[in-house]
Write an enzyme that holds these catalytic residues in place. Structure first.
Site, PDB file in Angstrom:
ATOM      1  N   LYS A 248     -39.975  10.654  19.561  1.00 35.11           N
ATOM      2  CA  LYS A 248     -40.920   9.623  19.127  1.00 35.11           C
ATOM      3  C   LYS A 248     -40.223   8.270  19.052  1.00 35.11           C
ATOM      4  CE  LYS A 248     -40.242  10.617  14.200  1.00 35.11           C
ATOM      5  NZ  LYS A 248     -39.527   9.372  13.887  1.00 35.11           N
TER       6      LYS A 248
ATOM      7  N   VAL B  85     -36.263   8.144   6.901  1.00 38.88           N
ATOM      8  CA  VAL B  85     -35.345   7.613   7.870  1.00 38.88           C
ATOM      9  C   VAL B  85     -35.930   6.332   8.405  1.00 38.88           C
ATOM     10  CG1 VAL B  85     -33.925   8.250   9.817  1.00 38.88           C
ATOM     11  CG2 VAL B  85     -34.868   9.931   8.373  1.00 38.88           C
TER      12      VAL B  85
ATOM     13  N   LYS C 266     -37.406  11.465   9.876  1.00 38.53           N
ATOM     14  CA  LYS C 266     -36.548  10.581  10.680  1.00 38.53           C
ATOM     15  C   LYS C 266     -37.070   9.149  10.651  1.00 38.53           C
ATOM     16  CE  LYS C 266     -33.985  14.032  12.108  1.00 38.53           C
ATOM     17  NZ  LYS C 266     -34.179  14.843  10.914  1.00 38.53           N
ATOM     18  N   ASP C 267     -36.221   8.240  11.135  1.00 34.81           N
ATOM     19  CA  ASP C 267     -36.529   6.809  11.143  1.00 34.81           C
ATOM     20  C   ASP C 267     -37.873   6.467  11.747  1.00 34.81           C
ATOM     21  OD1 ASP C 267     -33.651   7.172  11.136  1.00 34.81           O
ATOM     22  OD2 ASP C 267     -33.512   5.009  11.368  1.00 34.81           O
ATOM     23  N   LYS C 268     -38.456   5.373  11.269  1.00 37.42           N
ATOM     24  CA  LYS C 268     -39.590   4.781  11.968  1.00 37.42           C
ATOM     25  C   LYS C 268     -39.065   3.871  13.069  1.00 37.42           C
ATOM     26  CE  LYS C 268     -43.570   1.761  11.622  1.00 37.42           C
ATOM     27  NZ  LYS C 268     -44.439   0.919  10.779  1.00 37.42           N
TER      28      LYS C 268
END
Length: 645
Positions: A248, A4, A277-279
Site C-alpha cells: 500500500k 506507523v 504500518k505507516d501512512k
C-alpha cells in the site's frame, strides 16, 4: 497507540540569505507544498513498527455517507499558509519537552530531507519466522471450486446496489429479483455463484415469472448471516484463512482494511494482521482474511488505487497482533549536507553502537496539550481535568471546526452546543461530547468510556513513555554507555539487578529500564529514586499503580535502552531531479520498471539507508541519531520557514 505514521519533515539547518536567494524556485515551491501537507489530521511525524500487543484489531466502520462527508471535510481543511502553520507549531512539542535529549554517537550532525516523497520511506514486515514480506507474485492458487472470472462481471451495477442494500438490511425488501436475459443453465449458475460469493449471507433460487426466468436473492439466516461467513460454501480441504501480502501507498493499515472490507462487502473484523504500518510511506505486510477466496481478493487489484494484493495462500490460522520479529526499513534522506566522512562515521556508529530507544514524538501528540498530560490526569483520577484537557481551547495547529467546537465548549460548557460545531463526530472530542450528552456532566468516567478502549489506553501509555524517556536521559547522563551495578537486565522474562561482581559480564545493550507499573522493579541506583521523585511530583505513588478502574491499572513493562539495528547498509547517490525515485519498489520490479539512470555528479546528494528494527521501536529515533537533529514538527516547520524567508 503506536501507529506507523510520519508526515514529510525537512531535517534542515537554517541557511544564509545568500543560500535562499540562490535557491531553485521549483525547490521552494516543493517545500511550500510540503509544509502545507504537514497540516493534516494526522500531524504525527514518528514511525513506529506496530501497536502494542494489548491493543485489539478493532475497526468500527462508519456509515458510508458520514465517512465520505468527514473525509471531504478533513481534506478541505488541510490547505493553509506554511508560514502561519509554522507560527502555530511554535506551541507544539519539541524533543526536550518529552525527555528526548541525549545521543550516543560522537559524530557531527548534518542536514537532510526525510520523506520529501512518501516513496522515500519503505517498510517491509519481518514475520516471526524471520522472513521479510515482499510482493512478488500476483498469481492465484488454482482451485477447481473457485467460480469463473465471469462471476465478477455478470451482475450490473444496479443489481449490485440492490443486493448490497438487501444484504445490509438497508431497506424493507425481503428479496431481490434478477432477470436472466440470456437464459441458459450456465448463465443461471454463474448468477447464483456471483450472488453467493460477492454477498455473503444471501441465498438464491430460480423462479419463473410471466414466462421469464429470475434469480431470487434472499436472506438465508436472518441478520446474523453477514457476521458469520457462510460455512457450507467453503471447501473442507482448503484452509479457512486466505493469507496475502498487502502493498500500500500513503494509507495506514486500518484505513486500508476498511477500504478492502467495503469493496468485499464484509465486516472489517474478519481481517487480521501482525502490526499497523505507516501512512505516509510504501509498506508491505501480511494480512489474513476469513473465508474470502484469493480469486476475489486478486480481482480488487483491478479497481483499487494505491493498493496491490498478492502472494496468496490458504492457511488454517489467522494472524495475531505482535507476532512479528520487526520491520525492515529502506529510507532516502535527500539533499544531505554531510561530508563523506561524517556520513561514514554516523552510519558506522548506528551499526556498531545503535541509538537510544526513545519513544518518538508521535507518542505525545502535536498540540499544546500533550497526550501524556491527559494520561497523568487519568492516573490521578482527576476526571474534570481529563475532560478539560481534551476539550479546552489550545494554541497551535488544529482544524477550523475543532477550534470552533472548543470555543463553544469554553463559553457554554454545553455538550450539545459544542457538538453542533463539530461536523466530524468520530474524533475523540466528538466521542467525549456524545458521552457527556448521554451520561451527564457528573458522570465523566462513563462519558470518557465511550471513547474506544485503544484511544483511552493511548493516553496512559503516553504518560508511561514520557516517564521512561526522561529517566533514560537521566540514566545516560549519570552513568554513560556502560552497564553499572544496580542496572536491570532480563533473564528470560524476569528482570534482575546487576550485582557488583557481575557487572563485567554485561554491556549497555543488555540494560533495560521499566515503564512504571505495579508489576515491575526499579534500578538500585540514583535512577530508581529519580522514578519515585518524578511520580511524586505528579501526585502519583510509584508503589500503588493500580487504578480503581481496571483498564487504567498499569502493570508496567521493560524496554531496552539502546537498540542496535540489524542489516544496516547505506549508499550516497547524486541526483538532479527531486521528483525521481532513488530505488525500485516491489511493484516497480513486478511491472518491470527500471531505476532511472542517475548522474555521476548531480546537483543534490542523497543518503540511501537500510536497517531492520524489532517491534515497538521508532525508526525516526534511529534517523535522529544519524542526523543529530530534533525530529519534532515544531522544530522542522520552523527550520523550513527560516530557509524560505
Amino acid at each position: 497507540m503506536e501507529t506507523v505514521e510520519m508526515n514529510s519533515v525537512s531535517l534542515k539547518r537554517p541557511r544564509s540569505e545568500d543560500d535562499v536567494a540562490n535557491a531553485d524556485e521549483i525547490k521552494r515551491q516543493k517545500i511550500l507544498e510540503k509544509s502545507k501537507a504537514g497540516n493534516d489530521s494526522g500531524q504525527s511525524i514518528e514511525t513506529v513498527t506496530e501497536q502494542p500487543k494489548d491493543m485489539k484489531n478493532e475497526i468500527i466502520p462508519n456509515e458510508e455517507s458520514e465517512e465520505q462527508e468527514e473525509e471531504e471535510l478533513e481534506e478541505s481543511d488541510e490547505d493553509g499558509d506554511p508560514e502561519s502553520f509554522a507560527d502555530m507549531m511554535k506551541h507544539g512539542l519539541t524533543e526536550s519537552d518529552v525527555g528526548i535529549t541525549k545521543f550516543v554517537s560522537s559524530h557531527k550532525g548534518f542536514s537532510g530531507i526525510l520523506k520529501e516523497r512518501y516513496s522515500d520511506f519503505v517498510v517491509h514486515e519481518i514475520g516471526k519466522d524471520g522472513r521479510v514480506s515482499h510482493l512478488d507474485d500476483f498469481s492465484v492458487p488454482v482451485d477447481d471450486e473457485d467460480p469463473s472470472e465471469e462471476t465478477f462481471t455478470v451482475l450490473s451495477d444496479e443489481d449490485k446496489q440492490r443486493l448490497e442494500e438487501l444484504q445490509l438490511f438497508k431497506n424493507k425488501e425481503t428479496s431481490v429479483a434478477i432477470e436472466v436475459i440470456e437464459d441458459t443453465k450456465e448463465k443461471r449458475t454463474i448468477i447464483h455463484q456471483a450472488v453467493k460469493s460477492l454477498f455473503p449471507g444471501l441465498e438464491t433460487k430460480t423462479e419463473d415469472r410471466d414466462g421469464k426466468k429470475y434469480i431470487i436473492a434472499y436472506h438465508a439466516a436472518g441478520k446474523k448471516a453477514l457476521a458469520n461467513p457462510r460455512k457450507h460454501s467453503w471447501p473442507k480441504s482448503r484452509g479457512s484463512y486466505c493469507h496475502f501480502v498487502l502493498y500500500k501507498e500513503n494509507k495506514d493499515t486500518m484505513d486500508a482494511i476498511n477500504v478492502l472490507s467495503k469493496f468485499l462487502r464484509v465486516k472489517p473484523n474478519i481481517f487480521s494482521y501482525m502490526g499497523t504500518k505507516d501512512k505516509r510511506a510504501i509498506t508491505v505486510q501480511e494480512i489474513a482474511v476469513l473465508r474470502i477466496t484469493a480469486q476475489r481478493l486478486a480481482h480488487l487489484n483491478k479497481c483499487l488505487m494505491n493498493f496491490k494484493l498478492g502472494n496468496f495462500s490458504y492457511k488454517n490460522h489467522p494472524l495475531k497482533l505482535g507476532e512479528l520479529q520487526g520491520n525492515h526499513f529502506t529510507v532516502v534522506l535527500r539533499n544531505i549536507t554531510g561530508t563523506d566522512d561524517q556520513i561514514e562515521q554516523a552510519m558506522h556508529s548506528l551499526r556498531e553502537i545503535g541509538f537510544i530507544n526513545y519513544y518518538g514524538m508521535q507518542r505525545f501528540g502535536t498540540t499544546a496539550v500533550p497526550t501524556y498530560q491527559i494520561g497523568r490526569a487519568i492516573l490521578q483520577n482527576n476526571w474534570n481535568e481529563v475532560m478539560d484537557l481534551i476539550l479546552k481551547p489550545r494554541p497551535g495547529a488544529e482544524k477550523g471546526y475543532l477550534v470552533k467546537c472548543r470555543e463553544e465548549w469554553a463559553k457554554t460548557k454545553d455538550p450539545a452546543a459544542a457538538l453542533k460545531k463539530l461536523p466530524v463526530k468520530r474524533c475523540v472530542e466528538g466521542q467525549l461530547l456524545r458521552g457527556l450528552l448521554k451520561y451527564g456532566m457528573k458522570n465523566i468516567i462513563s462519558a470518557f468510556g465511550i471513547i474506544p478502549r485503544n484511544n483511552r489506553l493511548m493516553y496512559i501509555h503516553s504518560y508511561q513513555s514520557y516517564v521512561w524517556n526522561n529517566m533514560v536521559s537521566k540514566r545516560i547522563e549519570e552513568y554513560g554507555l556502560r552497564a553499572v551495578p544496580g542496572d536491570l537486565i532480563l533473564k528470560g522474562a524476569t528482570a534482575v539487578h546487576i550485582e557488583e561482581e557481575d557487572v563485567d559480564n554485561y554491556t549497555i545493550h543488555d540494560v533495560v529500564m521499566p515503564l512504571p507499573g505495579f508489576d515491575v522493579i526499579y534500578p538500585k541506583h540514583k535512577i530508581g529514586e529519580a522514578y519515585k521523585e518524578m511520580l511524586v511530583a505528579d501526585n502519583l505513588d510509584i508503589n500503588n499503580m493500580r487504578h480503581k478502574i481496571r483498564d487504567y491499572s498499569l502493570s508496567g513493562a521493560y524496554r531496552k535502552i539502546i537498540i542496535r539495528p540489524q542489516n544496516v547498509n547505506w549508499e550516497v547517490v547524486a541526483y538532479d531531479d527531486p521528483k525521481i525515485p532513488l530505488f525500485t519498489t516491489d511493484l516497480d520490479k513486478l511491472e518491470g520498471k527500471p531505476l532511472p539512470v542517475l548522474p555521476a555528479d548531480g546537483k543534490f546528494r542523497a543518503l540511501k539507508m537500510e536497517f531492520s528494527l524489532p517491534p515497538s521501536t521508532y525508526a525516526t529515533m534511529a534517523i535522529r541519531e544519524v542526523l543529530k537533529m530534533d525530529t519534532s514538527i515544531k522544530n522542522q516547520t520552523q527550520l523550513n520557514t527560516t530557509w524560505l524567508r
